[in-house]
Design a protein around this motif. Structure first.
Motif, mmCIF file in Angstrom:
data_model
loop_
_atom_site.group_PDB
_atom_site.id
_atom_site.type_symbol
_atom_site.label_atom_id
_atom_site.label_comp_id
_atom_site.label_asym_id
_atom_site.label_seq_id
_atom_site.Cartn_x
_atom_site.Cartn_y
_atom_site.Cartn_z
ATOM 1 N N ARG A 122 -2.255 -4.050 -2.294
ATOM 2 C CA ARG A 122 -1.749 -5.343 -1.839
ATOM 3 C C ARG A 122 -1.490 -5.302 -0.333
ATOM 4 O O ARG A 122 -1.072 -4.273 0.211
ATOM 5 C CB ARG A 122 -0.456 -5.691 -2.591
ATOM 6 C CG ARG A 122 0.118 -7.073 -2.254
ATOM 7 C CD ARG A 122 1.344 -7.342 -3.082
ATOM 8 N NE ARG A 122 1.991 -8.601 -2.695
ATOM 9 C CZ ARG A 122 2.182 -9.632 -3.504
ATOM 10 N NH1 ARG A 122 1.787 -9.571 -4.759
ATOM 11 N NH2 ARG A 122 2.782 -10.725 -3.082
ATOM 12 N N PHE A 123 -1.760 -6.441 0.310
ATOM 13 C CA PHE A 123 -1.493 -6.565 1.746
ATOM 14 C C PHE A 123 -1.046 -7.987 2.026
ATOM 15 O O PHE A 123 -1.631 -8.947 1.503
ATOM 16 C CB PHE A 123 -2.750 -6.228 2.562
ATOM 17 C CG PHE A 123 -2.523 -6.199 4.041
ATOM 18 C CD1 PHE A 123 -1.918 -5.103 4.639
ATOM 19 C CD2 PHE A 123 -2.896 -7.270 4.844
ATOM 20 C CE1 PHE A 123 -1.689 -5.073 6.012
ATOM 21 C CE2 PHE A 123 -2.682 -7.248 6.213
ATOM 22 C CZ PHE A 123 -2.080 -6.142 6.800
ATOM 23 N N ALA B 95 -4.488 0.063 2.420
ATOM 24 C CA ALA B 95 -3.257 0.138 1.631
ATOM 25 C C ALA B 95 -3.482 0.874 0.318
ATOM 26 O O ALA B 95 -2.557 1.496 -0.221
ATOM 27 C CB ALA B 95 -2.730 -1.276 1.362
ATOM 28 N N TYR B 96 -4.699 0.813 -0.188
ATOM 29 C CA TYR B 96 -5.032 1.534 -1.427
ATOM 30 C C TYR B 96 -5.034 3.043 -1.194
ATOM 31 O O TYR B 96 -4.587 3.818 -2.036
ATOM 32 C CB TYR B 96 -6.396 1.071 -1.934
ATOM 33 C CG TYR B 96 -6.926 1.883 -3.092
ATOM 34 C CD1 TYR B 96 -6.400 1.742 -4.374
ATOM 35 C CD2 TYR B 96 -7.966 2.796 -2.908
ATOM 36 C CE1 TYR B 96 -6.874 2.491 -5.434
ATOM 37 C CE2 TYR B 96 -8.459 3.537 -3.962
ATOM 38 C CZ TYR B 96 -7.912 3.381 -5.223
ATOM 39 O OH TYR B 96 -8.390 4.141 -6.271
ATOM 40 N N GLU C 189 -9.790 -9.090 8.844
ATOM 41 C CA GLU C 189 -9.198 -7.746 8.828
ATOM 42 C C GLU C 189 -8.360 -7.509 7.574
ATOM 43 O O GLU C 189 -8.144 -6.362 7.178
ATOM 44 C CB GLU C 189 -8.307 -7.562 10.050
ATOM 45 C CG GLU C 189 -9.035 -7.275 11.334
ATOM 46 C CD GLU C 189 -8.046 -6.899 12.429
ATOM 47 O OE1 GLU C 189 -8.090 -5.742 12.867
ATOM 48 O OE2 GLU C 189 -7.260 -7.782 12.828
ATOM 49 N N ILE C 190 -7.907 -8.582 6.965
ATOM 50 C CA ILE C 190 -7.073 -8.447 5.767
ATOM 51 C C ILE C 190 -7.812 -7.695 4.672
ATOM 52 O O ILE C 190 -7.220 -6.886 3.949
ATOM 53 C CB ILE C 190 -6.617 -9.843 5.295
ATOM 54 C CG1 ILE C 190 -5.579 -10.392 6.280
ATOM 55 C CG2 ILE C 190 -6.055 -9.805 3.882
ATOM 56 C CD1 ILE C 190 -5.203 -11.840 6.041
ATOM 57 N N ASN C 191 -9.116 -7.938 4.525
ATOM 58 C CA ASN C 191 -9.893 -7.237 3.509
ATOM 59 C C ASN C 191 -9.930 -5.735 3.768
ATOM 60 O O ASN C 191 -9.847 -4.931 2.830
ATOM 61 C CB ASN C 191 -11.318 -7.794 3.463
ATOM 62 C CG ASN C 191 -11.399 -9.126 2.751
ATOM 63 O OD1 ASN C 191 -10.627 -9.410 1.835
ATOM 64 N ND2 ASN C 191 -12.341 -9.968 3.162
ATOM 65 N N LYS C 192 -10.084 -5.344 5.013
ATOM 66 C CA LYS C 192 -10.095 -3.919 5.342
ATOM 67 C C LYS C 192 -8.705 -3.302 5.173
ATOM 68 O O LYS C 192 -8.573 -2.188 4.671
ATOM 69 C CB LYS C 192 -10.590 -3.718 6.775
ATOM 70 C CG LYS C 192 -10.598 -2.253 7.226
ATOM 71 C CD LYS C 192 -11.129 -2.111 8.626
ATOM 72 C CE LYS C 192 -11.007 -0.665 9.106
ATOM 73 N NZ LYS C 192 -11.865 0.243 8.328
ATOM 74 N N ARG C 193 -7.696 -4.040 5.570
ATOM 75 C CA ARG C 193 -6.340 -3.503 5.515
ATOM 76 C C ARG C 193 -5.866 -3.286 4.082
ATOM 77 O O ARG C 193 -5.107 -2.355 3.809
ATOM 78 C CB ARG C 193 -5.375 -4.434 6.261
ATOM 79 C CG ARG C 193 -5.605 -4.501 7.766
ATOM 80 C CD ARG C 193 -5.262 -3.212 8.464
ATOM 81 N NE ARG C 193 -3.845 -2.876 8.322
ATOM 82 C CZ ARG C 193 -2.893 -3.351 9.119
ATOM 83 N NH1 ARG C 193 -3.205 -4.178 10.119
ATOM 84 N NH2 ARG C 193 -1.644 -2.993 8.931
ATOM 85 N N THR D 174 1.011 -17.374 8.119
ATOM 86 C CA THR D 174 1.454 -16.074 7.614
ATOM 87 C C THR D 174 1.815 -16.064 6.125
ATOM 88 O O THR D 174 2.148 -15.013 5.585
ATOM 89 C CB THR D 174 2.674 -15.596 8.408
ATOM 90 O OG1 THR D 174 3.703 -16.593 8.352
ATOM 91 C CG2 THR D 174 2.295 -15.338 9.858
ATOM 92 N N LYS D 175 1.766 -17.212 5.491
ATOM 93 C CA LYS D 175 2.093 -17.249 4.064
ATOM 94 C C LYS D 175 0.902 -16.762 3.253
ATOM 95 O O LYS D 175 -0.212 -17.268 3.408
ATOM 96 C CB LYS D 175 2.452 -18.670 3.624
ATOM 97 C CG LYS D 175 3.749 -19.196 4.208
ATOM 98 C CD LYS D 175 4.051 -20.589 3.675
ATOM 99 C CE LYS D 175 5.366 -21.120 4.238
ATOM 100 N NZ LYS D 175 5.662 -22.488 3.737
ATOM 101 N N GLY D 176 1.134 -15.778 2.396
ATOM 102 C CA GLY D 176 0.063 -15.368 1.504
ATOM 103 C C GLY D 176 -0.074 -13.862 1.385
ATOM 104 O O GLY D 176 0.609 -13.085 2.058
#
Length: 233
Positions: free
Chosen positions: A131-132, A209-210, A201-205, A146-148
């Motif tokens: 999760r990120f 996190a995994y 970048e959210i997909n990479k981050r 920033t919500k989500g």
């Protein structure tokens, strides 16, 4: 004045200015005279097999009439399936696991593959979650979006589903459709490079996190760090 209030069975009430009725749609096949063509109907339209063939092997059906997910992009996907089969003679079957769905609210909602509940029921203790949060992304901060969050369901290092709630969720989910369609590993997602600053970048981050807990829980890594620290003045 003019407000609409909806009360649910559990006693809760919701007020708003408008009420959206999403009642779905139904395939219109009644006047096609399917019986004359030897084509069997189904409850939702036309009965097809995994290759989208009807009971008349010379006829295919795609899109809403074939049942399943009712999205425009599904009809386009179905077209690709039957082109490979009908024109090129290649074995091709329609699958739904990698079909994304998106709801363009604010924030957007997007899902592909299994939800957390579905993955937990199917895979039990083998399921891992990554999760990120959007508020850790610089582009989201700059645009005040920033919500989500993004949540990826992982089994044996491979994603089996992804849930995204937030800005451009409908755009972000495409990567996870690619991952499911090609059985990519989380390590392959983590290896990609996303431009900075971008929502992508959210997909990479989330892939990072995994792997983060594994990195710092590994005894081998701990020993390596201790060895380096011992020799650095």
């Amino acid at each position: 004045a003019g407000a609409i209030e909806v009360k649910t069975k559990d006693g809760r009430s919701f007020a708003g200015s408008h009420l959206l009725m999403a009642v779905g749609r139904k395939s219109n096949v009644e006047r096609l005279n399917l019986k004359a063509g030897g084509i069997a109907p189904s409850r939702t339209g036309i009965k097809v097999d995994a290759s989208l063939r009807t009971s008349n092997k010379r006829v295919y059906a795609i899109g809403d009439v074939a049942g399943g997910l009712q999205f425009t992009h599904v009809a386009g996907y179905h077209a690709g399936v039957i082109i490979r089969s009908a024109l090129f003679g290649l074995p091709s079957k329609a699958q739904e696991l990698h079909i994304p769905r998106a709801t363009y609210t604010d924030p957007e909602l997007a899902q592909v593959g299994l939800t957390e509940a579905e993955a937990r029921a199917q895979h039990g203790d083998r399921l891992e979650l990554a999760r990120f949060e959007f508020h850790h992304n610089d582009r989201a901060l700059a645009e005040l979006k920033t919500k989500g969050f993004i949540k990826v369901m992982v089994v044996k290092g491979r994603p089996v589903g992804a849930t995204i709630v937030g800005h451009q969720a409908g755009e972000l989910i495409s990567l996870w459709s690619l991952a499911l369609a090609n059985r990519l590993k989380m390590s392959q997602i983590a290896a990609m490079v996303a431009p900075y600053p971008s929502i992508g970048e959210i997909n990479k981050r989330v892939a990072g996190a995994y792997f983060s807990p594994r990195l710092f829980e590994s005894q081998l890594v701990k020993r390596a760090v201790q060895f380096v620290q011992r020799w650095i003045p």
